[in-house]
Design a protein around this motif. Structure first.
Motif, PDB file in Angstrom:
ATOM      1  N   ALA A  16      32.424 118.159   8.592  1.00 29.24           N
ATOM      2  CA  ALA A  16      31.213 117.476   9.069  1.00 29.24           C
ATOM      3  C   ALA A  16      30.238 118.476   9.690  1.00 29.24           C
ATOM      4  O   ALA A  16      29.029 118.394   9.453  1.00 29.24           O
ATOM      5  CB  ALA A  16      31.579 116.388  10.071  1.00 29.24           C
ATOM      6  N   ILE A  17      30.750 119.412  10.450  1.00 27.84           N
ATOM      7  CA  ILE A  17      29.885 120.436  11.050  1.00 27.84           C
ATOM      8  C   ILE A  17      29.165 121.213   9.955  1.00 27.84           C
ATOM      9  O   ILE A  17      27.947 121.427  10.032  1.00 27.84           O
ATOM     10  CB  ILE A  17      30.704 121.385  11.955  1.00 27.84           C
ATOM     11  N   ARG A  18      29.897 121.630   8.926  1.00 29.22           N
ATOM     12  CA  ARG A  18      29.275 122.369   7.820  1.00 29.22           C
ATOM     13  C   ARG A  18      28.252 121.501   7.085  1.00 29.22           C
ATOM     14  O   ARG A  18      27.161 121.964   6.756  1.00 29.22           O
ATOM     15  CB  ARG A  18      30.345 122.869   6.848  1.00 29.22           C
ATOM     16  N   VAL A  30      28.721 110.072   4.484  1.00 27.54           N
ATOM     17  CA  VAL A  30      30.170 110.162   4.662  1.00 27.54           C
ATOM     18  C   VAL A  30      30.801 110.746   3.404  1.00 27.54           C
ATOM     19  O   VAL A  30      31.732 111.556   3.475  1.00 27.54           O
ATOM     20  CB  VAL A  30      30.772 108.783   5.020  1.00 27.54           C
ATOM     21  N   THR A  31      30.264 110.399   2.253  1.00 27.16           N
ATOM     22  CA  THR A  31      30.753 110.942   0.983  1.00 27.16           C
ATOM     23  C   THR A  31      30.640 112.464   0.956  1.00 27.16           C
ATOM     24  O   THR A  31      31.541 113.148   0.457  1.00 27.16           O
ATOM     25  CB  THR A  31      29.957 110.336  -0.190  1.00 27.16           C
ATOM     26  N   ASP A  32      29.556 113.003   1.496  1.00 21.18           N
ATOM     27  CA  ASP A  32      29.365 114.455   1.546  1.00 21.18           C
ATOM     28  C   ASP A  32      30.423 115.116   2.428  1.00 21.18           C
ATOM     29  O   ASP A  32      30.967 116.173   2.085  1.00 21.18           O
ATOM     30  CB  ASP A  32      27.974 114.801   2.085  1.00 21.18           C
ATOM     31  N   ILE A  33      30.694 114.496   3.557  1.00 22.35           N
ATOM     32  CA  ILE A  33      31.708 115.031   4.479  1.00 22.35           C
ATOM     33  C   ILE A  33      33.079 115.000   3.818  1.00 22.35           C
ATOM     34  O   ILE A  33      33.834 115.972   3.870  1.00 22.35           O
ATOM     35  CB  ILE A  33      31.721 114.232   5.794  1.00 22.35           C
ATOM     36  N   GLY A  42      37.400 107.029   1.821  1.00 23.12           N
ATOM     37  CA  GLY A  42      38.078 106.080   2.704  1.00 23.12           C
ATOM     38  C   GLY A  42      38.902 106.753   3.785  1.00 23.12           C
ATOM     39  O   GLY A  42      39.128 106.168   4.846  1.00 23.12           O
ATOM     40  N   THR A  43      39.330 107.971   3.546  1.00 23.32           N
ATOM     41  CA  THR A  43      40.123 108.699   4.536  1.00 23.32           C
ATOM     42  C   THR A  43      39.317 108.930   5.815  1.00 23.32           C
ATOM     43  O   THR A  43      39.860 108.878   6.918  1.00 23.32           O
ATOM     44  CB  THR A  43      40.596 110.048   3.960  1.00 23.32           C
ATOM     45  N   LYS A  51      29.636 107.572  10.530  1.00 22.71           N
ATOM     46  CA  LYS A  51      29.097 108.923  10.649  1.00 22.71           C
ATOM     47  C   LYS A  51      28.717 109.239  12.093  1.00 22.71           C
ATOM     48  O   LYS A  51      28.929 110.371  12.555  1.00 22.71           O
ATOM     49  CB  LYS A  51      27.897 109.071   9.709  1.00 22.71           C
ATOM     50  N   ASP A  52      28.172 108.274  12.801  1.00 25.26           N
ATOM     51  CA  ASP A  52      27.825 108.485  14.215  1.00 25.26           C
ATOM     52  C   ASP A  52      29.068 108.828  15.030  1.00 25.26           C
ATOM     53  O   ASP A  52      29.024 109.696  15.913  1.00 25.26           O
ATOM     54  CB  ASP A  52      27.150 107.255  14.807  1.00 25.26           C
ATOM     55  N   ASP A  53      30.159 108.156  14.760  1.00 26.71           N
ATOM     56  CA  ASP A  53      31.413 108.410  15.458  1.00 26.71           C
ATOM     57  C   ASP A  53      31.902 109.833  15.178  1.00 26.71           C
ATOM     58  O   ASP A  53      32.448 110.493  16.070  1.00 26.71           O
ATOM     59  CB  ASP A  53      32.465 107.378  15.045  1.00 26.71           C
TER      60      ASP A  53
END
Length: 68
Positions: A16-18, A30-33, A42-43, A51-53
């Protein structure tokens, strides 16, 4: 949290950071992460509500590291 779960959660946060650094928070999905982390979409939802979380968790973890 089991060792495997903790490692996977950390892997997702690092991905997520990247992703946020590359695309910006609002343009990231979320798909990108998930793709960056090498996990199914789904994981992500097994570890985070949305995404906010994910973003809040990054801040919490990094602040804990600074505090420690």
């Amino acid at each position: 949290m089991a060792q495997g779960r903790a490692e996977k959660r950390e892997k997702i946060l690092e991905a997520a950071i990247r992703t946020f650094a590359l695309k910006g928070f609002h343009q990231s999905r979320v798909t990108d992460i998930a793709k960056e982390a090498g996990v199914a979409d789904g994981t992500i939802y097994l570890y985070f509500r949305n995404k906010d979380d994910v973003l809040i968790s990054i801040f919490e973890e990094k602040m804990k590291m600074i505090h420690d």
